[in-house]
Scaffold this active site. Structure first.
Site, PDB file in Angstrom:
ATOM      1  N   LYS A 172       0.860  -1.186   0.000  1.00  0.00           N
ATOM      2  CA  LYS A 172       0.000   0.000   0.000  1.00  0.00           C
ATOM      3  C   LYS A 172       0.896   1.236   0.000  1.00  0.00           C
ATOM      4  CE  LYS A 172      -3.972   1.833   2.622  1.00  0.00           C
ATOM      5  NZ  LYS A 172      -4.880   1.567   3.748  1.00  0.00           N
ATOM      6  N   SER A 215      -9.688   1.396   2.580  1.00  0.00           N
ATOM      7  CA  SER A 215      -8.811   2.214   1.762  1.00  0.00           C
ATOM      8  C   SER A 215      -7.722   1.431   1.034  1.00  0.00           C
ATOM      9  CB  SER A 215      -8.153   3.282   2.622  1.00  0.00           C
ATOM     10  OG  SER A 215      -7.370   2.679   3.641  1.00  0.00           O
ATOM     11  N   SER A 231      -9.901  -1.118   6.653  1.00  0.00           N
ATOM     12  CA  SER A 231      -9.316  -0.922   5.333  1.00  0.00           C
ATOM     13  C   SER A 231      -8.588  -2.118   4.732  1.00  0.00           C
ATOM     14  CB  SER A 231      -8.363   0.271   5.353  1.00  0.00           C
ATOM     15  OG  SER A 231      -9.110   1.446   5.296  1.00  0.00           O
TER      16      SER A 231
HETATM   17  N1  GLN Z   1     -13.301   3.330   6.074  1.00  0.00           N
HETATM   18  C1  GLN Z   1     -12.741   3.772   7.305  1.00  0.00           C
HETATM   19  C2  GLN Z   1     -12.482   5.245   7.231  1.00  0.00           C
HETATM   20  O1  GLN Z   1     -12.782   5.827   6.261  1.00  0.00           O
HETATM   21  C3  GLN Z   1     -11.535   3.001   7.629  1.00  0.00           C
HETATM   22  C4  GLN Z   1     -10.313   3.446   6.948  1.00  0.00           C
HETATM   23  C5  GLN Z   1      -9.105   2.621   7.288  1.00  0.00           C
HETATM   24  O2  GLN Z   1      -9.216   1.536   7.881  1.00  0.00           O
HETATM   25  N2  GLN Z   1      -7.944   3.165   6.979  1.00  0.00           N
HETATM   26  O3  GLN Z   1     -11.960   5.815   8.132  1.00  0.00           O
END
Ligand code: GLN
Length: 471
Positions: free
Chosen positions: A76, A151, A175
């Site tokens: 990532k 994400s 994410s």
């Molecule tokens: N979808 C969640 C957010 O928008 C989690 C994001 C993540 O785990 N980095 O914060």
């Protein structure tokens, strides 16, 4: 890519497959498929790839090869690799080159993996669909009109389309698990403090963890074994002496299901049917299914969307247009700060900074941030209680299958609700895994989530392997 890491390792060891051929075939698949999917933001320098190939060959020659030696991996783009670009999915870091290796990168290099490229992501990991990337959305390999999740959408998608057999992501509120479910691969969120975050861009520091994606539970376990461990460079890292090596019982057999929480308004009918079928299969395989209840689970999402933005607002302060990243001129340094941040940050990042600053401001701190922390403590206690009655907890990973690109981007609340089943895990700190649990009639993958007590990733692997066989 339907070979396991162990199979690939055996082939590399016997010489029936060469590292060069494996890397070449990954690169070929990426160049054929990534144009449509856009999982990757870039390929690492030839210098890095070639030096890792030489290192891996040496390791095989010296009998020092690990299961991951010679195997390509994607990271990532919030994970730093010295001398390489790392954007965090943000315009503000478009030209940023990392000056050191993240601890996970050091470990992967030592294990002889071949770092191939950088995966697309929501800007600074804020999002559930990769639509918040400053570099364009990642499409779901199962249906390119749909999101890959976020994400870590790029990491999940590249594994799903066979570009590499393993990838790393980060999970602050789901994410890793969300995109794994949407794309049909396995994704593991590790125990808070288990995998070092040194060299990983911070989002919510009390929530962030790094974890692997793979095609099977055992592949994810192989990567986990390499990347976990104490690190002096991460002050939240769990010390070696607290990592109990002698874990009792692989005969753990009680799965707790918070039925009231799962069977809720808003959950997609396909998801519920699939989840119930998965639980039934575990029951037939000899597991005891126990209805467990939580008083405060409903509040986890609200708690998350206070604590995460609060930590975001403070972590994002480092992008000041001076130290690194985009720097736009201004008559005064404060003006340059505003110009750089306005041009560099996307809408969701700005929204989070505003919410976070608000909940931390004097007058509101007690009403929001402190209250959220109190509920967090209650949730931690509740999980401890439930784990006295159940070895693991099961929930669907997401309340819906992959949604259409554009469907939720203009409604943040709808988007945040996608995290309903994943955020409690980060609030509490425990590990959880998402495993493909079948597909909807229209062919969209779904995920089963198992949650274990702290540092019991071993249980997720044992139970996960059983589950995988039944699907
Ligand atoms: N979808 C969640 C957010 O928008 C989690 C994001 C993540 O785990 N980095 O914060």
């Amino acid at each position: 890519m339907n070979k396991t890491l162990k199979q690939l390792h055996e082939e590399l060891k016997s010489g029936s497959l060469t590292i060069e051929a494996l890397v070449e075939s990954c690169r070929k698949t990426i160049s054929e498929k990534d144009g449509d999917i856009h999982a990757l933001l870039g390929i690492y320098s030839e210098e890095l790839i070639n030096s890792q190939i030489s290192r891996a060959k040496e390791m095989f020659a010296n009998g020092k090869a690990t299961t991951l030696t010679g195997i390509p991996i994607v990271l990532k783009d919030n994970i730093l690799v010295k001398g390489e670009h790392a954007t965090g999915g943000s315009k503000i870091l478009e030209n940023y080159i990392a000056t050191y290796d993240a601890t996970v990168v050091k470990k992967l290099k030592e294990a002889g993996t071949i770092l191939i490229g950088r995966a697309n992501m929501d800007e600074f990991a804020m999002g559930t669909s990769t639509e918040n990337s400053a570099y364009g959305v990642t499409k779901n390999p199962n249906d390119i009109t749909r999101v890959a999740g976020g994400s870590s959408g790029g990491s999940a998608a590249v594994v799903a389309y066979g570009g590499v057999p393993m990838a790393l992501g980060s999970d602050t509120g789901g994410s890793i698990r969300g995109p794994a479910a949407f794309c049909g691969v396995v994704g593991l969120k590790t125990t808070y403090g288990n995998v070092s975050r040194s060299g990983v861009m911070s989002m919510g520091s009390s929530l962030d963890q790094i974890g692997p994606f793979g095609n099977s539970v055992s592949d994810v376990e192989e990567v986990y074994n390499i990347i976990s461990g104490y690190d002096v460079k991460d002050s939240t890292s769990i010390p070696e002496e607290l990592r109990d090596k002698k874990q009792e019982g692989s005969n753990k057999k009680v799965i707790g299901v918070p039925w009231n929480f799962v069977d809720r308004k808003g959950i997609d009918a396909d998801v519920l049917v699939n989840f119930k079928a998965g639980i039934e299969k575990m029951k037939s395989a000899g597991y005891t299914i126990k209805d467990v209840s939580f008083k405060h689970l409903e509040k986890a999402l609200a708690v998350y969307y206070i604590i995460a933005p609060a930590e975001v607002s403070s972590n994002q302060a480092r992008y000041d247009g001076i130290r690194y990243g985009l720097s736009l001129p201004g008559d005064t340094s404060i003006q340059s700060y505003f110009e750089s941040r306005t041009a560099g940050f996307g809408a969701e990042v700005r929204r989070r900074i505003l919410i976070g600053t608000y909940v931390l401001s004097s007058g509101y701190y007690d009403a929001y941030y402190n209250k959220a922390n109190l509920v967090r403590g209650l949730l931690q206690k509740e999980f401890e209680e439930v784990f006295k009655d159940a070895d693991v907890i099961a929930m669907p990973t997401t309340p819906s299958p992959a949604f259409k690109i554009g469907e939720k981007i203009n409604d943040p609340l709808l988007m945040y609700l996608e995290d309903i089943f994943t955020v409690p895990v980060n609030i509490v700190g425990v590990p959880a895994i998402s495993i493909p649990s079948g597909k909807t009639e229209s062919g969209l993958p779904l995920g089963m989530q198992f949650i274990a007590p702290n540092m019991r990733e071993d249980m997720l692997f044992t139970i996960g392997k059983d589950f995988e066989k039944l699907i």
